[in-house]
Design a protein around this motif. Structure first.
Motif, PDB file in Angstrom:
ATOM      1  N   LEU A 150       0.969  -0.572  -3.775  1.00 39.34           N
ATOM      2  CA  LEU A 150      -0.152  -0.099  -4.593  1.00 39.34           C
ATOM      3  C   LEU A 150      -1.471  -0.788  -4.253  1.00 39.34           C
ATOM      4  O   LEU A 150      -2.497  -0.531  -4.889  1.00 39.34           O
ATOM      5  CB  LEU A 150       0.172  -0.329  -6.083  1.00 39.34           C
ATOM      6  N   GLY A 151      -1.438  -1.701  -3.291  1.00 31.71           N
ATOM      7  CA  GLY A 151      -2.662  -2.404  -2.892  1.00 31.71           C
ATOM      8  C   GLY A 151      -3.053  -3.509  -3.844  1.00 31.71           C
ATOM      9  O   GLY A 151      -4.211  -3.939  -3.876  1.00 31.71           O
ATOM     10  N   LEU A 152      -2.087  -3.984  -4.621  1.00 30.47           N
ATOM     11  CA  LEU A 152      -2.379  -5.028  -5.604  1.00 30.47           C
ATOM     12  C   LEU A 152      -1.702  -6.340  -5.224  1.00 30.47           C
ATOM     13  O   LEU A 152      -0.583  -6.345  -4.708  1.00 30.47           O
ATOM     14  CB  LEU A 152      -1.927  -4.584  -6.994  1.00 30.47           C
ATOM     15  N   ALA A 153      -2.390  -7.431  -5.522  1.00 35.19           N
ATOM     16  CA  ALA A 153      -1.891  -8.763  -5.175  1.00 35.19           C
ATOM     17  C   ALA A 153      -1.453  -9.498  -6.432  1.00 35.19           C
ATOM     18  O   ALA A 153      -1.864  -9.164  -7.545  1.00 35.19           O
ATOM     19  CB  ALA A 153      -2.986  -9.556  -4.465  1.00 35.19           C
ATOM     20  N   THR A 154      -0.619 -10.514  -6.234  1.00 27.45           N
ATOM     21  CA  THR A 154      -0.166 -11.320  -7.369  1.00 27.45           C
ATOM     22  C   THR A 154       0.407 -12.644  -6.897  1.00 27.45           C
ATOM     23  O   THR A 154       0.536 -12.894  -5.690  1.00 27.45           O
ATOM     24  CB  THR A 154       0.878 -10.549  -8.227  1.00 27.45           C
ATOM     25  N   VAL A 155       0.734 -13.499  -7.847  1.00 23.26           N
ATOM     26  CA  VAL A 155       1.545 -14.695  -7.609  1.00 23.26           C
ATOM     27  C   VAL A 155       2.548 -14.747  -8.760  1.00 23.26           C
ATOM     28  O   VAL A 155       2.197 -14.406  -9.901  1.00 23.26           O
ATOM     29  CB  VAL A 155       0.679 -15.976  -7.556  1.00 23.26           C
TER      30      VAL A 155
ATOM     31  N   ALA B  58       4.411   0.031 -11.253  1.00 21.55           N
ATOM     32  CA  ALA B  58       5.125  -1.162 -10.781  1.00 21.55           C
ATOM     33  C   ALA B  58       6.240  -1.538 -11.760  1.00 21.55           C
ATOM     34  O   ALA B  58       7.338  -1.927 -11.351  1.00 21.55           O
ATOM     35  CB  ALA B  58       4.153  -2.328 -10.592  1.00 21.55           C
ATOM     36  N   VAL B  59       5.962  -1.381 -13.060  1.00 25.25           N
ATOM     37  CA  VAL B  59       7.002  -1.664 -14.056  1.00 25.25           C
ATOM     38  C   VAL B  59       8.138  -0.637 -13.928  1.00 25.25           C
ATOM     39  O   VAL B  59       9.318  -0.990 -14.047  1.00 25.25           O
ATOM     40  CB  VAL B  59       6.420  -1.642 -15.492  1.00 25.25           C
ATOM     41  N   GLU B  60       7.764   0.597 -13.653  1.00 22.19           N
ATOM     42  CA  GLU B  60       8.796   1.634 -13.492  1.00 22.19           C
ATOM     43  C   GLU B  60       9.734   1.278 -12.335  1.00 22.19           C
ATOM     44  O   GLU B  60      10.954   1.416 -12.448  1.00 22.19           O
ATOM     45  CB  GLU B  60       8.143   2.998 -13.253  1.00 22.19           C
TER      46      GLU B  60
ATOM     47  N   PRO C 242      -0.344 -12.684 -12.626  1.00 18.40           N
ATOM     48  CA  PRO C 242      -1.731 -12.223 -12.629  1.00 18.40           C
ATOM     49  C   PRO C 242      -1.871 -11.168 -11.535  1.00 18.40           C
ATOM     50  O   PRO C 242      -1.362 -11.364 -10.424  1.00 18.40           O
ATOM     51  CB  PRO C 242      -2.526 -13.483 -12.282  1.00 18.40           C
ATOM     52  N   ILE C 243      -2.500 -10.057 -11.856  1.00 16.99           N
ATOM     53  CA  ILE C 243      -2.535  -8.940 -10.901  1.00 16.99           C
ATOM     54  C   ILE C 243      -3.954  -8.425 -10.720  1.00 16.99           C
ATOM     55  O   ILE C 243      -4.702  -8.282 -11.692  1.00 16.99           O
ATOM     56  CB  ILE C 243      -1.623  -7.783 -11.381  1.00 16.99           C
ATOM     57  N   GLY C 244      -4.281  -8.156  -9.473  1.00 16.42           N
ATOM     58  CA  GLY C 244      -5.573  -7.564  -9.164  1.00 16.42           C
ATOM     59  C   GLY C 244      -5.688  -7.376  -7.665  1.00 16.42           C
ATOM     60  O   GLY C 244      -4.720  -7.606  -6.936  1.00 16.42           O
ATOM     61  N   ARG C 245      -6.882  -6.956  -7.224  1.00 21.29           N
ATOM     62  CA  ARG C 245      -7.079  -6.932  -5.767  1.00 21.29           C
ATOM     63  C   ARG C 245      -7.359  -8.353  -5.298  1.00 21.29           C
ATOM     64  O   ARG C 245      -7.951  -9.142  -6.027  1.00 21.29           O
ATOM     65  CB  ARG C 245      -8.234  -5.997  -5.394  1.00 21.29           C
ATOM     66  N   SER C 246      -6.927  -8.633  -4.092  1.00 27.43           N
ATOM     67  CA  SER C 246      -7.119  -9.975  -3.554  1.00 27.43           C
ATOM     68  C   SER C 246      -8.608 -10.301  -3.497  1.00 27.43           C
ATOM     69  O   SER C 246      -9.424  -9.473  -3.085  1.00 27.43           O
ATOM     70  CB  SER C 246      -6.504 -10.051  -2.158  1.00 27.43           C
TER      71      SER C 246
ATOM     72  N   PHE D  99      -8.577 -13.505  -7.374  1.00 24.60           N
ATOM     73  CA  PHE D  99      -8.612 -12.052  -7.539  1.00 24.60           C
ATOM     74  C   PHE D  99     -10.038 -11.542  -7.627  1.00 24.60           C
ATOM     75  O   PHE D  99     -10.929 -12.215  -8.165  1.00 24.60           O
ATOM     76  CB  PHE D  99      -7.833 -11.656  -8.798  1.00 24.60           C
ATOM     77  N   SER D 100     -10.233 -10.342  -7.115  1.00 31.82           N
ATOM     78  CA  SER D 100     -11.513  -9.664  -7.294  1.00 31.82           C
ATOM     79  C   SER D 100     -11.630  -9.225  -8.752  1.00 31.82           C
ATOM     80  O   SER D 100     -10.628  -9.038  -9.443  1.00 31.82           O
ATOM     81  CB  SER D 100     -11.583  -8.476  -6.335  1.00 31.82           C
ATOM     82  N   GLN D 101     -12.866  -9.066  -9.217  1.00 37.13           N
ATOM     83  CA  GLN D 101     -13.082  -8.688 -10.621  1.00 37.13           C
ATOM     84  C   GLN D 101     -12.970  -7.180 -10.852  1.00 37.13           C
ATOM     85  O   GLN D 101     -13.029  -6.724 -11.996  1.00 37.13           O
ATOM     86  CB  GLN D 101     -14.445  -9.207 -11.107  1.00 37.13           C
TER      87      GLN D 101
END
Lengths: 187, 187
Positions: free
Chosen positions: A131-136, A30-32, A163-167, A17-19
């Protein structure tokens, strides 16, 4: 093209992930989306902890890796080969380095809670992609080790950590089988 | 507004279907979306049977209802109350009346196959909503009774049956908890 197909096609698992910090509002969105999923007897047996605190992230990483060491010592066969191919090991730096950890809990003693929670995670992955967010979707090999070091809602269990963030890297999407090979039609 | 949020908000469980036939292409598109989901070690341990044949549908209904009769005889507590409230019984006419039954199988002996299949079902529900199609994720109380009367891919088990069609009645969506009540934030 269907929007859901476009998002599903584009979405791939990311472990680096990017910082760049993540807008908390996006995580709430996303939770909604996940919270709109159906569930057994409408129990909505899911709860979410959003971890931004670096100390808690480190603690989660350490407890997770302890379980992974035991697991990687005993895994065998195709699964071991796949892990080796993907250069995966007991080390889970993303649990410390991702801007956000979203911990997903499932309620005990309600019908189909595992199924319902993972269905909701499916909703969530498409929302995160939009939303442009990445995860595993990471499930610790020994969830109890992690449950011992974090706050678990009463009557719930740890089901997954996202874990969530930009790739933060260029990983390619794993290949998928063709639709025709997945389906049999009975006319 | 996010497209995924819009679809997730709008999507509701439907148990009564219009008799209007369903375009098979749409079902294939929904399967294509599901097939893009991530899965444990990328095993893609899902298979789908699309049942259009009225005799097979009837057989599935009968085997399912046999299991439901036993289940409804023993269910108790909150779950029973919810079933009564919703006027649900052992009778599952939608298994015979829906234009399509999509039977979902999960592969045995691969990691996290239940979780992966339900995540893929989450993808599928949003796709079906986008396609204007309704469904309910039904798991027979005794899956073996149904497995005994249908063709099950070797090494797989029945995980869910999705009757699919256009909604044939006005049901309201079950209420959902607020996002704030689902989340705890650790800064």
């Amino acid at each position: 093209m269907l929007r859901t197909l476009e998002l599903a096609h584009r979405r791939k698992t990311v472990r680096r992930f990017s910082q760049e910090p993540v807008d908390l509002n996006k995580i709430m969105q996303a939770v909604e989306v996940a919270g709109e999923a159906p569930s057994g007897a409408n129990y909505q047996g899911w709860r979410f902890s959003i971890i931004l605190n670096p100390n808690i992230k480190r603690t989660i990483r350490e407890a997770s890796e302890e379980g992974e060491k035991a697991f990687y010592g005993k895994v065998s066969g195709d699964w071991k080969e796949w892990l080796n191919d993907k250069k995966l090991s007991h080390s889970k730096p993303y649990l410390e380095n991702a801007p956000v950890l979203l911990v997903v809990f499932a309620r005990n003693d309600v019908p189909y809670s595992t199924e319902s929670v993972w269905l909701a995670i499916g909703y969530m992955l498409l929302a995160l992609e939009e939303l442009g967010l990445a995860t595993v979707t990471y499930t610790p090999s020994d969830t109890r080790l992690v449950e011992n070091v974090i706050e678990v809602p009463e009557g719930y269990r740890l089901e997954a950590i996202l874990p969530i963030g930009r790739s933060g890297g260029d990983t390619s999407k794993q290949p998928r089988e063709s639709v025709d090979s997945l389906v049999k039609i009975y006319r």
